[in-house]
Design an enzyme around this catalytic site. Sequence first.
Site, PDB file in Angstrom:
ATOM      1  N   LYS A  67       0.861  -1.179   0.000  1.00 60.18           N
ATOM      2  CA  LYS A  67       0.000   0.000   0.000  1.00 60.18           C
ATOM      3  C   LYS A  67       0.898   1.230   0.000  1.00 60.18           C
ATOM      4  CE  LYS A  67      -2.496   0.938   3.711  1.00 60.18           C
ATOM      5  NZ  LYS A  67      -3.611   0.940   4.694  1.00 60.18           N
ATOM      6  N   ASP A 115     -13.714   0.421  12.571  1.00 59.33           N
ATOM      7  CA  ASP A 115     -14.198   0.393  11.184  1.00 59.33           C
ATOM      8  C   ASP A 115     -14.468  -1.045  10.733  1.00 59.33           C
ATOM      9  OD1 ASP A 115     -15.052   1.650   8.900  1.00 59.33           O
ATOM     10  OD2 ASP A 115     -13.079   1.700   7.962  1.00 59.33           O
TER      11      ASP A 115
END
Length: 824
Positions: free
Chosen positions: A513, A610
């Site tokens: 990422k 989340d």
Amino acid sequence: MNTLFLIPSILLLLLLTPFSVSFSPTDNFLLSCGSHNNVSLFNRVFTGDSTNPSSNFLSSGDSVSLAYQKPPQNLPTLYHTARVFSRGGSYRFNMKKNGTHFVRFHFSPFKAQSFDLKSANFSVFVNGASVLSNFQPPNDVLLKEFILNIESNILEILFRPVADSGFAFVNALEVFTAPVDFIIDFGARAVGPSGVEEYRNLSSMVLETVHRINVGGLKITPFNDTLWRTWIPDEDYLVFKGAAKPAVSTHIPNYQKGGATREIAPENVYMTAQQMNRENSSLASRFNITWNFPVSPGGVPHLVRLHFCDIVSPALNLLYFDVYINGYIAYKDLDLSALTIHTLASPVYVDFVTNSDDSGFVQVSVGPSELSSSIRMNAILNGAEIMEMLNDVRTKVVHRRKNLWVLVGSVVGGIAVFFLVVTAFLLGTKCRNKKPKQRTLESVGWTPLSMFGGSSLSRSSEPGSHGLLGLKIPFAEIKSATNNFDRNLIIGSGGFGMVYKGVFRDNTKVAVKRGMPGSRQGLPEFQTEITVLSKIRHRHLVSLVGFCEENSEMILVYEYVEKGPLKKHLYGSSRQTPLSWKQRLEICIGAARGLHYLHTGFAQGIIHRDIKSTNILLDEDYVAKVADFGLSRSGPCIDETHVSTNVKGSFGYLDPEYYRRQQLTDKSDVYSFGVVLFEVLCGRPAVDPQLAREQVNLAEWALEWLKKGMLDKIVDPHLVGQIQQESLKKFCETAEKCLSEYGVDRPAMGDVLWNLEHALQLQESGQQREPHANSSASEAASLTSTVIPGNPSTNTGAERDYDNFSSDVSTSQVFSQLMNNEGR
């Protein structure tokens, strides 16, 4: 394009919008040149440069002041005078603050005495940098604006006539400090034939504003702009007007930290936009909206700042589109929800750097993404700014040194080749005598990773001993693993940046990422993920392999999770073979184990914040792994009941008590997990705006059918005939308790885990299991062994085609917040 019907709405919008509160710059010099009086324009006072000779800013040269004897009635007073330099001259300003500044020149030629200002021809320099060269003024009022970095305590503006018989003039000057981070060094996207690259040191450029466009709206005057700018409508620049349809919002945009500010662009820019005109039957199903902006031709570099604010979508995560600059892809699968702090209609902007073509245009296009559903297909643009980069040293350095490098190369080339051959021979001999040893990290309950001994990937295998130094991976190794960030290896993208599939030298597959340097919302998440994942290691949590922060990079390297997010196995176009009920139970149990470890494995525990189906990943054996810890927080201390913090999370999963009180506990994760349980059971998303109003929110819809005792109405049709009634009952009771309105009424993750294991046992054996302490004896006695009958016609939402709004990318995917473009 007929926009007459929109004019009343836009005028009402402008009337209802209050005038902007003026920005207060540290340095703020406003001069009415050639004037003995102070002059007002747009509620700003310009000081006459001849008002007080002892304190004026004129420093050198021969100059005279001119006055327009019979100016037109509609000409502002600021343009009734001018300062004329016959032999060159300058203004000097004592600066209080270094950094980015605006410098504006006002020109309005007129005849006075022996001067006809229309015949002027001159150059202008700001601290030695040429901003105007051989400038000849037009017949009307002209404002020239420059944005540049001032690094000295003195700012000198020099006016120099081109010829001995020539002269220079100026009617007014503005010099004022720009807002903080108005121009950011990192984060701009350089767009061209080679793809998209990062453009750095942007603040060192001298920028000349060429176009400032209010897309889809009317002209905005300095009265309604905190930086006193003028924005003009876009209609004259549209290539095909029939492709665009104006959009107008009457709601003030949601300015948030990390996004655009009122100084970046005023409210009225973000309250109007152009969107795809899908009502035009002459257009194909997919088309772009295109603007051509005339600029200097011949490959001149320009900064293109595009402004976005989603005022066309009814909910988040519904708008995906592509952005093109000069025909090249500049931003693929742009999801405005991912760039904002999970708030609809929140303004953002993106900077691009590109060269003009030979025809003298910069072309901007927006069009639907491949991720766009046929129903929600759209693309928008709210505003655009085009600025010419006057001193882009990249091009100049190349030309200046080209001949030098040819000469040097011819002289030393043979010597360099000789040494390279010798070095390669010696290294090859050394490598043949040495074979790398592999070692494996293993620990109870931890996912083993095979690594080279002595590599930068090597880490201690004992809990709590993961020093950050051992997690650092050289940038060169990451470049090699991703084939220099090959675009063909991209498996996802989002607000943080791109995600690549990579393979290290020992054949370890990883997900890389790579954050966009300068990303305002990326740094906190980058730091949080490293902090959290460096402390934990669990079979049901995605493992952090390492990170890189060299050269202002923000890169996280994770284990590669083969089958991607749970979401794509439940619904949408990417769903392949539907998961069985037993598989779904085992996945829920695995995720519950990971969360239970987070909540209880440390003194304070860790709250994920989340939890959703896109953040639960499945490996090749369908083992669940919880991912994306960018929003995670440490839990409350022993003597505390909660953590007070700003609300973050995802719509449809957000704990209502946390939202109301901004008090975070581990029960907030429990609520989100309850929504996931119903996603697993029903095979539909947490929020689906395309359904009837009472069905949009999954949690509310499922609980309503649960209260009616009609569980068979909400089950995924693919599960019909598979589920034991006892297993379904236990599963639904668990989900219902998780979704209790108040956290105190929700079970802990340990209790959720126990009940899910109970549901699995009931499914496998069809026999009663000794109830948990939270289960009543009568509840256990009521369990039977019947299988749910098939009743597909009653599954109102589960059989729908979720291709129409799925945001899954089609390639192999690794972790949710980037690969699915699902913003928070």
